[in-house]
Design an enzyme around this catalytic site. Structure first.
Site, mmCIF file in Angstrom:
data_model
loop_
_atom_site.group_PDB
_atom_site.id
_atom_site.type_symbol
_atom_site.label_atom_id
_atom_site.label_comp_id
_atom_site.label_asym_id
_atom_site.label_seq_id
_atom_site.Cartn_x
_atom_site.Cartn_y
_atom_site.Cartn_z
ATOM 1 N N SER A 96 0.834 -1.193 0.000
ATOM 2 C CA SER A 96 0.000 0.000 0.000
ATOM 3 C C SER A 96 0.877 1.256 0.000
ATOM 4 O O SER A 96 1.686 1.430 -0.903
ATOM 5 C CB SER A 96 -0.968 -0.040 1.187
ATOM 6 O OG SER A 96 -1.998 0.902 1.024
ATOM 7 N N ASP A 223 -9.295 -5.108 -5.443
ATOM 8 C CA ASP A 223 -8.808 -4.122 -4.475
ATOM 9 C C ASP A 223 -9.649 -2.861 -4.563
ATOM 10 O O ASP A 223 -9.681 -2.187 -5.596
ATOM 11 C CB ASP A 223 -7.333 -3.806 -4.764
ATOM 12 C CG ASP A 223 -6.656 -3.053 -3.634
ATOM 13 O OD1 ASP A 223 -7.331 -2.279 -2.942
ATOM 14 O OD2 ASP A 223 -5.430 -3.244 -3.454
ATOM 15 N N HIS A 251 -7.863 -5.438 -0.935
ATOM 16 C CA HIS A 251 -6.635 -4.746 -0.537
ATOM 17 C C HIS A 251 -5.825 -5.573 0.464
ATOM 18 O O HIS A 251 -4.599 -5.531 0.458
ATOM 19 C CB HIS A 251 -6.993 -3.379 0.059
ATOM 20 C CG HIS A 251 -5.819 -2.465 0.200
ATOM 21 N ND1 HIS A 251 -4.945 -2.210 -0.846
ATOM 22 C CD2 HIS A 251 -5.357 -1.737 1.256
ATOM 23 C CE1 HIS A 251 -4.014 -1.366 -0.441
ATOM 24 N NE2 HIS A 251 -4.232 -1.071 0.833
#
Length: 271
Positions: A96, A223, A251
């Site tokens: 991320s 995601d 995610h």
């Protein structure tokens, strides 16, 4: 082993260090800490690698700071950890915002000592929509999230955590969601807000064009936080980016499909 590594006069970082072999430097996502990589850490150590997990300033067990949450400063923090521990032939693994930070690090601190990078659901090159880049949230959406955090951090972070597991065809236990949410709430308010501002404001689209090393992306097709278009853009615009898609993962692919993600991670490490 835990290290306290001083990166400035006011800030020391927590670094988890165990295993032996080639060092893998793990960069966590917002607003978690390096504990989020537990299922990856054990796996890579069992496969002969050394796990180096950094808590960014303001997160986990690292010191909070008034500033320094921009990508440039955090990239320098990472290099200070590498230098202090005398790490050689490193591979950086980022999730991320940790993926975006890896991109910044790879541009700023690339050398023969950095062999490659692996990005899991990266929040880059830009986390928000811009001219010519219609992917992700709008900047004002992140500003609204920041306002919610300033008003009620536990609720705002709890809602964000739900998004991390949203839009996926994998069932995740309530117990794990509660565990993950509790982990994220160890983060300081100032770090959570300031790094969210960086997510909103940083744009690495030009910088990635000079990224002169192999980068492997592993990204969930479902995601909802960092759309797979981020990695598809990186595959097209970065000089050496290879994308592996994890079908149906959201995610939180590091947990939802940990066996597949770990297999892909090991394949990338050995290339």
């Amino acid at each position: 082993m835990k290290h306290r590594i001083q990166v400035s006069d006011e800030v020391a970082l927590n670094v988890d260090d165990f295993g032996s072999g080639q060092p893998l430097v793990f960069l966590h996502g917002w607003p978690a800490n390096n504990t989020m990589f537990e299922y990856q850490a054990d796996f890579v150590v069992e496969n002969g690698y050394r796990y180096i997990g950094i808590d960014h300033r303001g997160f986990g067990l690292s010191d909070r700071a008034a500033d320094g949450y921009d990508y440039d400063t955090i990239a320098d923090d990472i290099q200070k950890v590498v230098d202090e521990l005398n790490l050689k032939d490193i591979i950086v693994v980022g999730f991320s915002v940790g993926g975006a930070l890896a991109l910044k690090y790879g541009v700023k601190h690339n050398s023969s000592n950095l062999k490659k990078m692996v990005l899991l659901g990266p929040a880059g090159p830009s986390f928000v929509q811009r001219d010519g880049y219609p992917y992700g949230l709008k900047p004002e959406d992140v500003t609204a999230l920041i306002e919610q955090i300033n008003d009620d951090q536990p609720k705002a972070i709890g809602d964000f955590g739900e998004d991390s597991f949203f839009n996926s065809d994998i069932e995740v236990s309530d117990e794990y969601k509660q565990y993950f949410n509790a982990m994220t709430l160890t983060s300081s308010l100032i770090g959570t807000v300031k790094l969210a501002e960086s997510l909103r404001d940083e744009d690495l689209r030009e910088e990635i064009k000079s990224l002169d090393l192999p980068v492997y992306g592993i990204h969930g097709t479902a995601d909802h936080v960092c759309p797979i278009e981020f990695s598809e853009y990186l595959e097209k615009e970065a000089p050496d980016y290879t994308l592996s898609k994890v079908e149906g993962a959201g995610h939180a692919l590091f947990f939802e499909k940990k066996d597949e993600v770990n297999r892909l991670l090991l394949e990338a490490l050995k290339k």
